[in-house]
Write an enzyme that holds these catalytic residues in place. Structure first.
Site, short mmCIF file in Angstrom:
data_model
loop_
_atom_site.label_atom_id
_atom_site.label_comp_id
_atom_site.label_asym_id
_atom_site.label_seq_id
_atom_site.Cartn_x
_atom_site.Cartn_y
_atom_site.Cartn_z
CD1 TRP A 31 -2.86 -1.46 0.25
CD2 TRP A 31 -1.77 -2.39 1.95
NE1 TRP A 31 -3.41 -2.70 0.48
CE2 TRP A 31 -2.76 -3.29 1.52
CE3 TRP A 31 -0.94 -2.76 3.03
CZ2 TRP A 31 -2.95 -4.53 2.10
CZ3 TRP A 31 -1.14 -4.00 3.61
CH2 TRP A 31 -2.13 -4.87 3.15
CD GLU B 232 -0.19 -13.28 16.52
OE1 GLU B 232 -1.16 -13.58 15.80
OE2 GLU B 232 0.53 -12.28 16.30
CD GLU C 40 5.87 -9.61 11.83
OE1 GLU C 40 7.06 -9.55 12.15
OE2 GLU C 40 5.41 -9.09 10.79
#
Length: 703
Positions: free
Chosen positions: A324, A439, A442
């Site tokens: 993006w 985890e 992130e």
């Protein structure tokens, strides 16, 4: 640093010494508008399979976008495109033409873009290669038109040297465009020469503004200092010609490189370029794939190999893109995007290389993890630049464990590796686990099934290395911890729900109680929920890594919940969200993810993970359907994305159900997932399941 509209005397003296007398014809409007990285949805990516050619190109939306030099974490361009003008109009390739891309050779990273006027009046055809001997991108261009309209063809080049859109200085010298930012320089030359040349600032004095206003260059500026520089030149004879875009540590070096490659010729460079990739594919193990999979397999294998840096060997980035556009602007060199190295992604890429028979590349990846990334305490950074400098500051325990599993798969159990790398990482896991600060997505800390699966497998693999090196005490410690965690993982992460024996795994729980209904806040404004409402399919790592059999009742029950909440049937096959209520993706109106609002889309790699599970439970037809779906997610350049659009409703033509979004493309993890699943389908089992782990847990409990 230069001030806007001022010329540094020191800089001018230096440039005079290099190129002769300078000019005062400096473009107005410094420093120009903000810079923005282009879309991450690349449909072409290439580099020569040689170390001297330290340059990588990306393609998107009919044009060339980021070029990386001299390392894979340093983008140096925004856009190189053409502008077609008549006395009444000017049209750009990006915004006003129809785009097509072709893979010219499925055994090489060889691409051609064909852009056509929407009324069919003209066609621009561009073929890309890089010089195997030097850091130069070569583009063979042909321009053809119908009728007798007087067309003029202009090249538009927006350099963004050293990972930033500002601070560039550009000028013309004879028939070359030159640009510099500190120790990175570019030089653009054409085999046909330029009839007109100008340097300006984006949005204030660039050549495109002039062309849109008057259909010709009314003012040729010879210099643009310290800003967001754009260079525009009219091609002297546009029928057939070659552009050479060279790079170097100085303007002189960049220009010498560009002219040398141009003199050598496009056809010679492309022949050597293709031959280098053909040789690499020939070196891989023979995989008897069906023809429908072979082209995608080849492109995935070549892409993974191309994602390895040529200075810091073994550093394989996650993607040559900035999802993006990286945020509000790219004025400064602060954005890493996905052109960085994650231990997790590198493990997945390494296992794909092992499956392909390229153990040399896998060993370089492990060397990089151990010798460059690993910290003195045995842990690994969240991610890093290719030279090893940490970027993210969080701790992800699966990224500490995966290198231990990769070392086991590569039989790297020598005493030095054991003492300096495996033992410190295993000790860190025992001391700090099983909870993690983040985890695999992130975002959240706590007890994660996927993280704990990696930790257990990593400790068992480390115990094997300890035994090989005669350290029974360490081996016993690792196995004792792994056994305890394997016995407790359900208590920590499986909510019992309301019915006995119908529990399901949570995405993550902040503490070791999955039944307390603690609130979990979804990143990026996704809302706050009872943690028992949020699920993902990360628990499948318990199966892939050999801790639970595929038939485990809790795994089967959890899959039913996952399929009900986060599965979508696309035109290509099934896809899954990372977890329900995910906010990491475009808005429903198609606007870019901005860190505050968004909606997560389907992740292509999760379809591959489900295929691995289906294979583990012996359902080969289902595994093949997932392989077909994963292949279907690839774009026309055969690049597999991070995310695909999740619904038939599309806010713009750019979004199509089951097709890639503006997320990272190609994503190394997705490409690796396709390779692994394709090979596993041929051999009939999950080859990256560590035998020593499966023998200790899954095979015993599955009997």
């Amino acid at each position: 640093m230069f001030q806007p509209n001022l010329i540094s005397t020191i800089s001018l003296l230096g440039l005079t010494a290099l190129f002769g007398q300078t000019t005062n014809k400096v473009a107005p409007g410094a420093p120009g508008l903000d810079s923005h990285w282009p879309s991450a949805a690349k449909n072409g990516f290439g580099t020569a399979n040689t170390l001297p050619s330290k340059v990588w190109f990306t393609l998107n939306n009919g044009v060339m976008t980021e070029i990386y030099y001299p390392q894979l974490d340093v983008p140096n361009t925004q856009t190189l495109q053409f502008i077609v003008c008549t006395p009444t109009t000017c049209q750009t390739e990006i915004d006003e033409m129809n785009h097509e891309i072709r893979v010219l050779d499925s055994r090489a990273l060889s691409f051609r873009q064909i852009n056509t006027a929407r009324n069919g009046a003209y066609t621009i055809t561009k073929t890309y290669t890089t010089d195997p001997s030097r850091p130069v991108v070569l583009i063979e261009v042909s321009f053809s038109s119908r009728g007798n309209a007087p067309y003029s063809l202009y090249v538009y080049f927006d350099p963004s040297l050293k990972n930033s859109g500002m601070h560039d200085t550009g000028w013309t010298k004879d028939d070359a465009f030159l640009a510099v930012d500190a120790n990175v320089s570019s030089a653009l030359v054409s085999s046909s020469g330029f009839a007109e040349m100008t340097n300006g600032y984006l949005g204030t004095s660039d050549g495109l503004l002039q062309l849109k206003q008057t259909r010709k260059l009314t003012q040729e500026y010879e210099r643009a200092e310290n800003g967001n520089v754009v260079q525009v030149g009219r091609i002297l004879t546009p029928a057939v010609f070659t552009l050479a875009l060279g790079f170097g540590a100085s303007p002189t070096e960049a220009l010498v490189n560009a002219r040398a490659s141009l003199a050598g010729g496009f056809s010679v460079a492309r022949r050597e370029y293709d031959a280098g990739w053909h040789a690499y594919l020939s070196s891989l193990r023979h995989i008897n794939l069906a023809p429908k999979y072979r082209r995608q397999f080849n492109l995935a294998a070549l892409t993974l190999k191309a994602l390895e840096d040529k200075t810091y060997r073994g550093a394989m980035i996650a993607s040559p893109s900035i999802p993006w556009g990286g945020g509000p602007n790219s004025n400064e060199a602060t954005t890493s995007g996905y052109h960085a190295v994650w231990s997790r992604d590198l493990y997945h890429v390494g296992t794909a290389f092992i499956a392909m028979g390229d153990k040399a590349s896998a060993n370089r990846a492990l060397d990089y993890l151990f010798k460059v990334q690993q910290k003195p305490d045995g842990s690994f950074p969240q991610n890093s630049w290719v030279d090893g400098r940490p970027i993210g500051g969080s701790l992800q325990m699966d990224q500490v464990a995966f290198p231990l599993i990769l070392a086991y798969e590569l039989k790297r159990q020598d005493r030095t590796t054991w003492l300096k790398h495996i033992k410190p990482a295993a000790d860190f896991i025992v001391d700090k686990g099983p909870a993690t600060a983040q985890e695999r997505w992130e975002e959240k800390g706590g007890y994660s099934p996927s993280t704990i699966a990696a930790e257990i497998a990593g400790l068992v693999c480390a115990a094997e290395a300890a035994s090989v090196n005669g350290n029974r005490t360490a081996a016993a410690r690792y196995l004792k911890t792994a056994d305890e965690w394997a016995g407790q993982v359900d208590r920590w992460t499986l909510t019992t729900g309301t019915k006995p024996n119908h529990g399901y795994y949570l995405r993550i729980t902040e503490n070791d109680n999955p039944n307390d209904g603690a609130p979990i806040e979804i990143n990026s404004g996704g809302g706050t929920y009872d943690e028992r409402e949020i699920v993902d399919a990360g628990f499948l790592e318990l199966v892939r890594l050999g801790i639970k059999p595929a038939s485990d009742a809790n795994v089967v029950n959890s899959l039913a919940v996952v399929d009900r909440l986060i599965k979508v049937q696309t035109p290509h096959g099934p896809g899954w969200y990372r977890y329900n209520h995910d906010a990491y993706g475009e808005t429903d109106s198609g606007e870019h993810y901005n860190g505050r609002t968004g909606r997560g889309r389907l992740w292509s790699l999760l379809t591959g993970e489900r295929g691995e599970y289906e294979l583990a439970r012996g359902n080969r037809p289902a595994a093949r359907r997932h392989l077909d779906a994963l292949m279907g997610f690839a774009n026309e350049g055969m690049m597999l994305p991070e995310q695909v659009w999740d619904r038939s409703e599309t806010p713009t033509p750019d979004f199509r159900f089951g097709e890639g979004t503006g997320s990272a493309t190609p994503l190394a993890w997705s490409m690796a997932q396709f390779i692994r699943l394709a090979i596993k389908m041929q051999i009939g089992h999950n080859s990256d399941t560590p035998t020593v782990v499966a023998e200790r847990y899954a095979q015993r409990s599955g009997k």
